[in-house]
Design an enzyme around this catalytic site. Structure first.
Site, short mmCIF file in Angstrom:
data_model
loop_
_atom_site.label_atom_id
_atom_site.label_comp_id
_atom_site.label_asym_id
_atom_site.label_seq_id
_atom_site.Cartn_x
_atom_site.Cartn_y
_atom_site.Cartn_z
N GLY A 59 3.57 -9.18 32.16
CA GLY A 59 2.33 -8.54 31.73
C GLY A 59 1.14 -9.49 31.83
O GLY A 59 0.06 -9.12 32.32
N ASP A 256 11.34 0.36 25.95
CA ASP A 256 10.35 1.43 25.74
C ASP A 256 9.78 1.94 27.06
O ASP A 256 9.53 3.14 27.22
CB ASP A 256 9.18 0.92 24.87
CG ASP A 256 9.64 0.50 23.48
OD1 ASP A 256 10.81 0.80 23.12
OD2 ASP A 256 8.84 -0.10 22.75
N THR A 289 21.90 -21.81 26.54
CA THR A 289 21.49 -21.60 27.92
C THR A 289 22.46 -22.17 28.94
O THR A 289 23.19 -23.12 28.68
CB THR A 289 20.10 -22.21 28.18
OG1 THR A 289 19.87 -22.25 29.58
CG2 THR A 289 20.03 -23.62 27.68
N ARG A 321 27.15 -15.81 36.49
CA ARG A 321 27.35 -15.40 35.11
C ARG A 321 28.42 -14.35 34.91
O ARG A 321 29.20 -14.42 33.97
CB ARG A 321 26.03 -14.82 34.59
CG ARG A 321 25.05 -15.90 34.42
CD ARG A 321 23.72 -15.35 34.08
NE ARG A 321 22.88 -16.48 33.71
CZ ARG A 321 21.61 -16.40 33.44
NH1 ARG A 321 21.01 -15.24 33.48
NH2 ARG A 321 20.93 -17.47 33.11
N SER A 431 15.09 -15.01 36.60
CA SER A 431 14.35 -14.03 35.79
C SER A 431 12.90 -14.45 35.61
O SER A 431 11.99 -13.63 35.71
CB SER A 431 15.00 -13.85 34.43
OG SER A 431 14.88 -15.01 33.65
#
Lengths: 616, 319
Positions: A59, A256, A289, A321, A431
């Site tokens: 964002g 959301d 992590t 992972r 990510s």
């Protein structure tokens, strides 16, 4: 008085009403004032050019990119909380991106690892472009102030990340996400981005195929208002909270955006692809992590065996992972772990790295060990087991060149989006660069679109606002309800999803979960919140979030049931093999007006990387 | 045991007491306890939380008047700190406007952060295409301040903000200004120093409460001192604040080595000190201030060594 002035001034600057509506600045105030008496404004809605939902890295980068692309546009970032409370801050390990080519690394190799790591469900053209952008993003972040850890030459330092063929995971201690988020916030402030904090996006309005804005609830006042925008960027993060207490993500990441997109008739792509991180702390799922393994940490079972040698002998703990997570769960199932049932765990040992190295490169995870398990990992190995971590699936985006959804005016970025960079499994370190790269692209294109577009009519937006206004009254109106109903249901949903749609999936478990979901939905619909106060009614916020999680769960289940193969994080014990003939395809879930979900498929884009068996 | 929580529903303030069994919460963090109360006893209780692992900064609250990051505080620590008290008072952070119960308004703080322009403007030799270069020493110099998670604990503890919020900013704002001003990559530290000076930098009252309670062990007080030193070095040394600092220095080095409060006031504020005459009279009559000291006091023992130490520190700093 000071605060009131600041707020008014802020709203004025944040929401610029456009000439198209012929509403003056006082109209903006009127619009917000009118909604405070619960009568939705119809004459002039607050509006802005580019509206960004979510204040994580995606964002914030979108906002800066939009401002830089066209400084004349009003850009507002909407967030349920304050910026910097996002899941991005919790990322620890690092951010992939090739900036050092001296050891033979290349963008192509990064893309190849990404495609292979994603078990070939990755769109290969996307992966190549992504790797290019990721390399550039590291330098850009450095340039805007991110304090990366440094190597001996003063360049950005890097470490190993799982599934990578070269060392290309750039890092800032083990707080890379926190430091990245704050860098992005500082940069956003520098570029004059405005924030609407404590505002919750309830719905998204698509009218005649175009996005015309969103319905926002001001959590502070309870006002529910339509906000029109020429373009909207959804950067609302992932939905791994469907596993409620078995996830590493923050409480606020409840999908959301994906849920609103589904309700608006958009496509939820690959929803079944939920990643399980191998090393969460036993209690509460918080993450230790991958950097712990990157630095040389090893995994041990109750026999003291370094058990990864049984599964991936040449990569050991640094296998991707999904594989490490399944290996740990297999050890647990076959009785080679400590504890029992939900309390079962194996050990992660970093003690041999020595105190100095742990304190320098892994201070945050040492702190987490102390906080959640009362264990100092300088002295003792720490108890861990897998935890849900990342949503590879998300709002369908047509191309990484634009990050646009099929609905003109609507863009998506970061974990909320799915342009299929990660396919069936995301590599560690991918990510943060996804959020940074796709956020920026979405911002640029949202600005470009907004500069040419007109506002929509806002009719549907208005109807949705009315619907939500009465929804709040209905759910909270009687002031009745049991305090435990909602929270108990949330826990049950998480546990049911974990057991039936977790690391090991089967047809019968998934079918049983479908019945559970139906039951949960019925219970959810009957819940009433015993709090009529519109001011900061967080129970109502949580109620809406739970509804979104239920929706995301149902979509994920639809994909998981239909995908009769094992690929990446999606592991079917009844279909152990990957089936490229039938399932080298993205699952595309949509929902109709009646709430019924539908599934379609879209072919994966294959390019220069040959589809082959995934071996490490 | 009991938790008395300060509540605000948007209109009125009140306190509410919640009774919980100690066994239900003793293995939890403070945030775990708040969640327990909300999810089992009263869902109208409002607070903010997000990451639960001490990195997002959302859950700052006060316990018995002191500020904590709720997810970073184990209940066992609180039991120890408050000698097994069976009642705790939980309140929202101080020096913020309360929106509801334990939730506070961050908007003014973010607007303050905006004032010091926290975004780095890199030197011309660096570029967006190639990034920057920074050696370990330069990195170590700034990395501590980057631990700031904007939890607001420092601001909640700040005595200056409690006394008057109108001419001062949250301590972390100065920490942010300092971290970027002190960065070797920055083109011009004054981009961040000037707005800090213009927005209350010299008004810190040196109580060090911000430093004492920061969950990340950052000293905003030191960062403020760093900014002040930089401001003076760069010639921003007029006004009450710098005069005050210089007066300390004069007393220590050129005079007796003892802080001369009368001269301090005169040197700091000049003739307008007369406005403080009332305070001076009170202090004198209480025996707290000797009016004859205006002519200087006795030199303290070891003054010469003190001056030597200060000079050595100066020399080391110049190197």
């Amino acid at each position: 008085m000071t605060e009131q002035f600041t707020r008014r001034e802020f709203l004025q600057s944040a929401c610029i009403t456009m000439g198209a509506l012929a509403v003056s600045t006082t109209g903006v105030e009127k619009a917000f004032a009118a909604t405070s008496t619960s009568t939705p404004n119809t004459s002039g809605m607050p509006s802005c050019d580019v509206l960004i939902i979510g204040s994580g890295a995606a964002g914030l980068r979108a906002a800066v990119a939009a401002r830089k692309k066209n400084p004349n546009l009003s850009v507002v970032v909407v967030s349920k909380v304050m910026p910097t409370r996002s899941a991005t801050t919790m990322a620890e390990g690092g951010i992939n991106g090739v900036i050092d080519f001296s050891e033979g690394d290349s963008f192509e190799l990064h893309a190849k690892d990404t495609v292979k790591g994603g078990d070939f469900l990755v769109d290969q053209d996307t992966a190549l472009k992504f790797a290019n952008y990721a390399g550039a993003a590291i330098h850009e972040l450095d340039y805007i102030g991110m304090p990366f850890s440094r190597d001996s030459k003063g360049n950005v330092d890097k470490r190993y990340a799982g599934g990578a063929s070269k060392i290309r995971c750039n890092f800032a201690s083990d707080k890379t996400g926190h430091i990245l988020t704050h860098t992005c916030l500082d940069d956003a402030l520098k570029h004059g981005v405005k924030f609407l904090m404590d505002h919750h996006m309830l719905d998204l309005s698509i009218e005649n195929g175009h996005c015309e804005g969103v319905v926002l609830r001001n959590i502070r006042t309870g006002d529910i208002a339509p906000v029109r925008a020429k373009s909207v960027v959804l950067a609302t993060g992932g939905y791994t909270r469907v596993f409620w207490n078995r996830t590493s993500t923050p409480y606020i990441a409840t999908g959301d955006g994906a849920a609103a997109a589904l309700r608006a008739g958009l496509i939820f792509k690959d929803p079944e692809m939920l990643q399980f991180h191998p090393t969460g702390v036993c209690h509460g799922g918080t993450l230790i992590t991958e950097a712990a393994r990157g630095e040389g940490g090893i995994l041990l079972n109750n026999l003291g065996e370094r058990f990864m040698k049984r599964y991936v002998p040449n990569k050991m703990e640094l296998a991707p992972r999904d594989i490490v997570a399944r290996s740990i769960e297999t050890e647990i199932r076959e009785g080679r772990a400590f504890g029992h049932d939900m309390e079962a765990y194996v050990l992660l040992d970093v003690t041999h790295l020595g105190k100095e190295k742990i304190m320098r490169n892994l201070p945050q995870i040492r702190h987490i060990g102390l906080l959640f398990e009362n264990m100092d990992l300088v002295e003792k190995p720490i108890a861990i087991r897998p935890t849900a971590h990342y949503s590879m699936g998300g709002i369908h985006v047509t191309s990484i060149d634009t990050m646009a959804t099929p609905a003109p005016g609507l863009f998506a970025a970061g974990e909320a989006s799915c342009v299929s960079i990660h396919g069936a499994n995301r590599l560690g370190g991918n990510s943060l660069c996804d959020a940074t790269v796709t956020g920026k692209i979405a911002g640029i294109n949202a600005a470009e679109y907004a500069a040419k577009a007109d506002f929509g009519a806002g009719k549907r937006l208005n109807d949705l606002t009315l619907k939500w206004t009465s929804h709040f009254k209905e759910i909270t109106g009687s002031g009745k309800g049991n305090v435990n109903d909602m929270y108990a249901l949330r826990e049950e949903l998480g546990a049911a999803n974990w057991y039936n749609m977790g690391i090991f999936r089967t047809e019968s478990k998934l079918l049983a979960l479908a019945d559970k979901h139906a039951e949960f939905q019925a219970r959810y619909d009957a819940i009433r919140i015993p709090n009529t106060n519109p001011v900061f009614n967080t129970a109502y916020t949580e109620y809406v979030e739970l509804g979104n999680l239920l929706l995301a769960s149902r979509a994920a289940l639809m994909g998981a049931t239909a995908r009769k193969e094992s690929r990446g994080s999606h592991f079917r014990e009844d279909y152990l093999k990957r089936d490229d003939e039938n399932f080298l395809k993205h699952s595309m879930v949509t929902m109709d007006e009646s709430g019924k979900m539908h599934l379609d498929w879209k072919d994966v884009v294959v390019g220069q990387f040959k589809i082959e068996e995934r071996k490490y | 045991m009991k938790f008395i929580i300060d509540r605000f529903d948007g209109k009125k303030n009140y306190q509410q007491t919640y009774t919980v069994e100690k066994k239900d919460i003793e293995a939890l963090t403070l945030l775990g306890t708040l969640l327990f109360i909300k999810q089992h006893l009263d869902l109208t209780l409002n607070f903010t939380a997000s990451c639960r692992m001490a990195i997002c900064g959302a859950c700052g609250v006060r316990v018995n008047g002191h500020s904590y990051l709720a997810c970073d505080t184990k209940m066992t620590e609180l039991f120890e700190e408050y000698k097994d008290a069976d009642t705790f008072r939980i309140s929202p952070l101080s020096n913020y406007t309360v929106i509801s119960d334990l939730a506070v308004d961050w908007e003014p703080a973010i607007e303050n952060l905006r004032k010091v322009k926290p975004g780095l403007v890199a030197k011309d030799k660096f570029s967006e295409k190639e990034g920057c270069v920074q050696n370990q020493e330069e990195y170590d110099r700034i990395v501590g301040q980057w631990d700031c998670i904007l939890c607001g604990v420092c601001a909640s503890e700040c005595n200056k903000l409690s006394a008057d919020r109108s001419d001062y900013m949250e301590p972390f704002v100065y920490t942010h200004a300092w971290k970027v001003a002190n960065d070797s990559r920055t083109k011009d530290p004054m981009i961040h120093v000037k707005p800090s000076v213009a927005n209350g930098l010299w008004n810190c009252v040196h109580c060090h409460e911000c430093t004492n309670r920061c969950p990340k062990h950052i000293s905003a007080a030191d960062d403020i001192a760093g900014l002040r030193a930089l401001a003076m070095k760069k010639g921003l040394n007029s006004g009450v604040g710098p005069a005050h600092a210089k007066s300390f220095y004069t007393d220590l080095v050129e005079d007796s080595g003892r802080l001369n409060e009368i001269r301090l006031a005169l040197r700091t504020e000049g003739v307008s000190t007369v406005l403080r005459a009332g305070t001076a009279v009170t202090l004198m009559s209480a025996g707290k201030m000797n009016p004859l000291e205006i002519f200087g006091g006795h030199e303290i023992e070891g003054h010469k060594d003190l001056v030597k130490m200060i000079e050595a520190a100066h020399a080391a700093h110049k190197e």
